[in-house]
Design a protein around this motif. Structure first.
Motif, PDB file in Angstrom:
ATOM      1  N   TYR A  95      50.551  38.677  52.303  1.00 29.08           N
ATOM      2  CA  TYR A  95      49.481  37.927  51.617  1.00 29.08           C
ATOM      3  C   TYR A  95      49.336  36.501  52.108  1.00 29.08           C
ATOM      4  CZ  TYR A  95      49.386  41.833  48.353  1.00 29.08           C
ATOM      5  OH  TYR A  95      49.267  43.064  47.792  1.00 29.08           O
ATOM      6  N   LEU A 126      43.850  30.423  48.856  1.00 31.26           N
ATOM      7  CA  LEU A 126      44.078  29.868  47.525  1.00 31.26           C
ATOM      8  C   LEU A 126      44.345  28.369  47.597  1.00 31.26           C
ATOM      9  CD1 LEU A 126      46.144  32.517  45.572  1.00 31.26           C
ATOM     10  CD2 LEU A 126      43.836  31.747  45.168  1.00 31.26           C
ATOM     11  N   VAL A 129      45.853  35.148  52.001  1.00 27.73           N
ATOM     12  CA  VAL A 129      45.381  34.859  50.648  1.00 27.73           C
ATOM     13  C   VAL A 129      45.958  33.536  50.149  1.00 27.73           C
ATOM     14  CG1 VAL A 129      45.262  35.762  48.311  1.00 27.73           C
ATOM     15  CG2 VAL A 129      45.248  37.314  50.230  1.00 27.73           C
ATOM     16  N   ILE A 130      47.210  33.302  50.467  1.00 26.11           N
ATOM     17  CA  ILE A 130      47.833  32.041  50.058  1.00 26.11           C
ATOM     18  C   ILE A 130      47.061  30.852  50.634  1.00 26.11           C
ATOM     19  CG2 ILE A 130      49.875  30.602  50.464  1.00 26.11           C
ATOM     20  CD1 ILE A 130      50.450  32.461  48.336  1.00 26.11           C
TER      21      ILE A 130
END
Lengths: 99, 268, 626
Positions: free
Chosen positions: B137, B144, B140-141
């Motif tokens: 991920y 974010l 995604v981190i």
């Protein structure tokens, strides 16, 4: 004990949160209802993570928390801005969209 | 296996706490109830084998988000009581029916499924989560992170009030006051009587008349001023004892916060 | 000079422009500019005539193209001027009489502060009228036609501060428009039939068209002529047009503009020659108008209105002649010219009388003016003799020819038209004598404050010139049929036809009737006392006095039904067309109104909607999908 009970708890919390959003006129309280709904979803995710025995659910819950934090920051900023403009945070007052 | 006692404790804490959302009137009370709900959920996470999430829940929600809520509540007026009377026709019934309906539907679905639950589940310790987060991920981190920064900047912009007029210097303010016809010198201080330095008594001008402006406007609005008649009479008493009894009989304008007068009366 | 005939139009037009644009600073000299422009136009016309007379008869017409008015593949209209005997006759009549009336107006309008504007309008009229008669196509003629209509409107309403005068101007304009529609329709049919609008092409191609088409064109042209020439049934405006200053009545509403209809008919001779039915209608209209005008003239006490009725009647004669076909064209124009002289002269005389009588027009308060106004009496008297048709004065030569021509033909027509013209002559004699005796003879019935006096020389000299014309022009032109031969290139050569009655009999009958009419008028209005206030009179008198109730008839026959039709149409439009659209729109609006309530602006309602939607979706999935 079956972890599915936590999912049922999550469903109950979700419905309480949604009722709060619909019923409360104070924007901050309604916002807290939204937070409760997000958390109930988190609880369901964690419970499913436990049921399936893998970590992806927890990861997803973590992401939800991060996004919720960002959302809270922006949401509260909006509430502050609305309060500055109207001296009120009632959800019923800004009815400019009335047709 | 999941601890049953823990579940029931968590369930009672979270449901009762969240019900405050529907029934409590003061925002601060609600916020504190939600804090307990968050703590209960953190306990539930720990019980479900997610200690890392439990800690993050405490830190992010209880520590940061709910405190932010409280902070905003303070900012907009903490003692704003909210009437629970419904103003939109039918809203209450729609809301309750909708919420009840969604709960019923979800519970009925959940009740009908049975999923295999492995007993050899190991707690998701932070190291394993970190491995997954920063391998599968990682993108995604990063996204974010960008989202968080954007949200921070957005909040700054939303709450920023641009300065529409240039800032006045002290000289300009003083000049404006003089031009507007204000008194060029300072207002006299209140409380001229040597034996009483209270701020609620107006100063006297050379003729012995009270200067109303000398008392703070806030006290004026709160009706917490007094005209100082009794002090004057006490002073005049020394010259003309005949008038001595009169001021004591005069009813106090706002007696509960004016103890000094009482004290004076007793001493006389 | 024939090719420079455009100068005759350009000079008065330029003068009108100068006078209108110069404003008050031209007040002092403006009227002389107007007189000079008109005189110059006459000079141009006169030189053109001399040049024309020097040529053989068949080469006299000269068509000059100035520029292309409407360039186009299908319709090309050039601005061209046609100077032939017919148009030059009109040019001379218009400019000569016009110049005299300009001179007369200098004195007549002396005390009017808007005299400059008056002369500007007069010049505008002269220019437009010359354009009308010189145009070589119907379209250009139409430009002049509208131009004289405009000038007439402006001049009738010259004293428009009086509401009834302004109304009279409007009436003239509106009635004229009805006629204009006829001209436009005629041009439309001509264009579709012949593909051209100029006289020459139309004249050449006329043989290709069917009689029906030609009759349609002819009737449309007749409508136009009726409007402009105040012929039945569009005669109602002429009497009211007397609201204009008297020189205007003399020039526009007696000598020139009102005769434009006759000009149009004669100019359209090729078309009418091919449409015998239209010709008969023209003659019938002429006969009716001639009788109608004469009867109205017998009852009117207003000197100007009586003269106006007489004008109507005399133009009726011209129309009758024009309707008789080639044998009548030349006589129509001949009578038009002589009438232009004697009627203009009489109008100027009437103006002179009004000038002397403080602008009174009621003949019953005149009487015995011959002593006070000798020049006016003599000049008016010459005009009177001319219109009566007493030999050797002008009217005799022209009117008698028309009566003779009316008796030519076969079947019922010669008898009807001839007898109408014959009796009309007697009626003319009566009403003109009545007018003359009431004004100049008998006892003075003046109101107290008037002191009649002769008019200044500027007014009397034009009257004298016109009176001389009235007296001798007919004789001059009639000797050896000079005028008919002059016009022959346009009207065509005609073999002599024998009337149904012997010519001497007709002539004798005419003179006897005229004498009877005059004597009867003398007995009733010359010798006998004339009442100062008009007696109630018989039904016939009242009818004639009220112009045969033409206004009421128009109102009942045209205006009322028209109003009803428009009202019905407006109602139908509002109820059916608009109604359907509005109902539909209102339906959509009410749907919108109903759905508007959904948008109540309450955030929580929207949230409730979302939640209900969620419940429904989940319910569908749970109940239906599992």
């Amino acid at each position: 004990m079956n972890p599915m009970n936590y999912v049922i708890l999550a469903a109950i919390l979700f419905s309480i949160g949604s009722a709060a959003v619909l019923l409360r006129r104070n924007a901050i309280v309604a916002f807290m209802g939204v937070e409760l709904m997000l958390n109930s979803a988190n609880l369901a995710l964690v419970a499913f993570s436990r049921i399936h025995g893998e970590l992806n659910g927890q990861i997803m819950a973590f992401f939800v928390m991060v996004v919720a934090a960002a959302e809270v920051v922006v949401g509260l900023a909006i509430i502050i801005a609305v309060f500055r403009a109207r001296q009120s945070i009632s959800l019923d007052e800004p009815a400019e969209l009335k047709g | 296996m999941v601890n049953e006692a823990l579940f029931w404790i968590v369930a009672i804490i979270t449901v009762t706490g969240s019900l405050s959302l529907l029934f409590a009137r003061k925002g601060a009370h609600i916020a504190m109830s939600i804090v307990t709900v968050m703590c209960g959920l953190a306990a539930a996470y720990v019980g479900l084998g997610a200690p890392f999430l439990g800690v993050v829940q405490i830190v992010v929600y209880t520590g940061a988000v709910m405190m932010l809520f409280l902070f905003v509540l303070m900012l907009v007026g903490v003692d704003q009581r909210e009437s629970l009377k419904e103003t939109i026709k039918g809203q209450r019934w729609i809301a309750l029916a909708g919420a009840g309906g969604i709960a019923l539907l979800l519970i009925s679905v959940i009740g009908r499924v049975s999923l295999y639950s492995p007993d050899d589940f190991t707690d998701g310790n932070p190291e394993e989560i970190a491995l997954v987060l920063f391998s599968d991920y990682v993108l995604v981190i990063e996204v974010l992170a960008a989202l968080l920064i954007t949200a921070a900047v957005g909040a700054l912009i939303l709450t920023h009030v641009p300065r529409l007029v240039p800032k006045h210097s002290q000289v300009e303010i003083a000049e404006a006051r003089i031009l507007a016809g204000a008194d060029p010198v300072n207002k006299p201080m209140p409380g001229v009587y040597a034996r009483h330095n209270a701020l609620d008594v107006p100063a006297l001008d050379p003729e012995g008349k009270p200067i109303e402006d000398s008392v703070s406007r806030v006290l004026e609005i709160r009706h917490q001023t007094q005209d100082g008649a009794e002090f004057r009479h006490q002073l005049e008493d020394t010259d003309n004892p005949d008038h001595a009894a009169q001021p004591a009989d005069a009813p106090p304008r706002d007696s509960h916060d004016r103890n000094p007068r009482q004290g004076e009366g007793e001493s006389r | 000079m024939q090719s420079l005939i455009w100068l005759a139009i350009a000079l008065p037009l330029a003068s009108a422009a100068v006078l209108l644009l110069a404003g008050r600073r031209a007040d002092a000299w403006g009227h002389w500019v107007g007189v000079a422009a008109s005189g110059a136009a006459f000079l141009v016309g006169f030189l053109a005539l001399i040049e024309m007379l020097g040529k053989p008869a068949e080469e006299r017409a000269l068509d000059t193209t100035l520029y292309t008015f409407i360039p186009g593949s299908d319709l090309q209209v050039d601005v061209g001027l046609l100077a032939d005997p017919l148009s030059i006759t009109f040019v001379l009549l218009i400019t000569f009489v016009g110049t005299l009336i300009h001179v007369y107006s200098v004195a007549y309008m002396e005390h009017d502060k808007d005299r400059r504007r008056f002369f500007a309008y007069l010049n505008l009229f002269v220019a437009a009228m010359l354009l009308l008669v010189l145009a070589d196509s119907y379209l250009l003629l139409f430009v002049g036609w509208e131009g004289v209509g405009l000038a007439s409107y402006l001049l009738i309403g010259f004293w428009n501060h009086k509401p009834e005068y302004a109304t009279a101007a409007n009436k003239a304009f509106v009635v004229n428009r009805i006629g204009d529609i006829g001209l436009i329709i005629a041009m439309g049919i001509m264009f579709t039939t012949f593909g051209a609008l100029d006289f020459a092409t139309v004249g050449q191609l006329v043989g290709n068209a069917s009689t029906t088409t030609l009759t349609a064109i002819g009737l449309a042209l007749l409508l136009a002529a009726c409007g402009k020439s105040a012929q039945f049934p569009l005669q109602s405006w002429l009497g009211d047009a007397m609201a204009g200053p008297t020189p205007v009545s003399a020039l526009i509403h007696a000598a020139t503009m009102v005769t434009a209809g006759v000009y149009l008919i004669v100019r359209s001779a090729p078309i009418f020659n091919g449409a015998p039915d239209a010709q008969v209608v023209v003659a019938i209209v002429g006969a009716i108008t001639l009788t109608l005008g004469a009867l109205i003239g017998m009852a009117k006490d207003d000197i100007k209105k009586a003269l106006a009725a007489s004008t109507m009647s005399q133009i009726g004669y011209m129309m009758l002649a024009a309707g008789l076909g080639p044998i009548g064209y030349a006589f129509a124009i001949f009578h038009l010219v002589t009438h232009g002289f004697f009627k203009a002269g009489m109008f100027l005389g009437a103006g002179s009388v009004m000038h002397a009588m403080n602008d009174q027009v009621d003949m019953r308060r005149f009487g015995a003016l011959k002593g006070a106004m000798v020049v006016t009496w003599v000049t008016f008297g010459l005009g009177w003799l001319a219109i009566l048709g007493i030999p050797p004065f002008s009217g005799f030569w022209s009117k008698d020819k028309i009566i003779e021509a009316a008796f030519v033909g076969e079947g019922w027509q010669p008898w009807v038209f001839g007898l109408t013209a014959l009796i009309g002559a007697g009626l003319t004699a009566f009403y003109m004598s009545r007018l003359f005796f009431m004004t100049f003879h008998g006892k003075a019935r003046w109101t107290d404050e008037v002191h009649p006096h002769e008019s200044p020389a500027l007014m009397t000299v034009p009257m004298i010139i016109l009176a001389v014309g009235s007296a001798f022009l007919g004789l001059f032109l009639a000797v050896g049929d000079r005028f008919s031969h002059f016009l022959e290139p346009v009207t065509g050569h005609v073999e002599h036809h024998e009337p149904v009655l012997p010519v001497p009999v007709i002539m004798a009958a005419t003179l006897i009737l005229v004498a009877l009419g005059a004597v009867f008028a003398w007995l009733k209005y010359g010798r006998a006392e004339v009442e100062e206030v008009a007696p109630a009179g018989s039904l016939a008198t009242i009818t004639a006095r009220n112009d045969f109730f033409q206004d009421s008839v128009n109102r009942a026959v045209f205006q009322r039904p028209g109003q009803h039709v428009t009202r019905t149409l407006v109602y139908a439009d509002a109820a059916i067309v608009d109604g359907a659209v509005n109902k539909q729109a209102r339906g959509w609006a009410s749907i919108g109104e109903a759905s508007r309530k959904v948008q109540n602006g309450q955030v929580r309602s929207y949230a409730a909607t979302m939640l209900v939607g969620l419940v429904i979706v989940v319910a569908v999935i749970v109940v239906g999908g599992l």
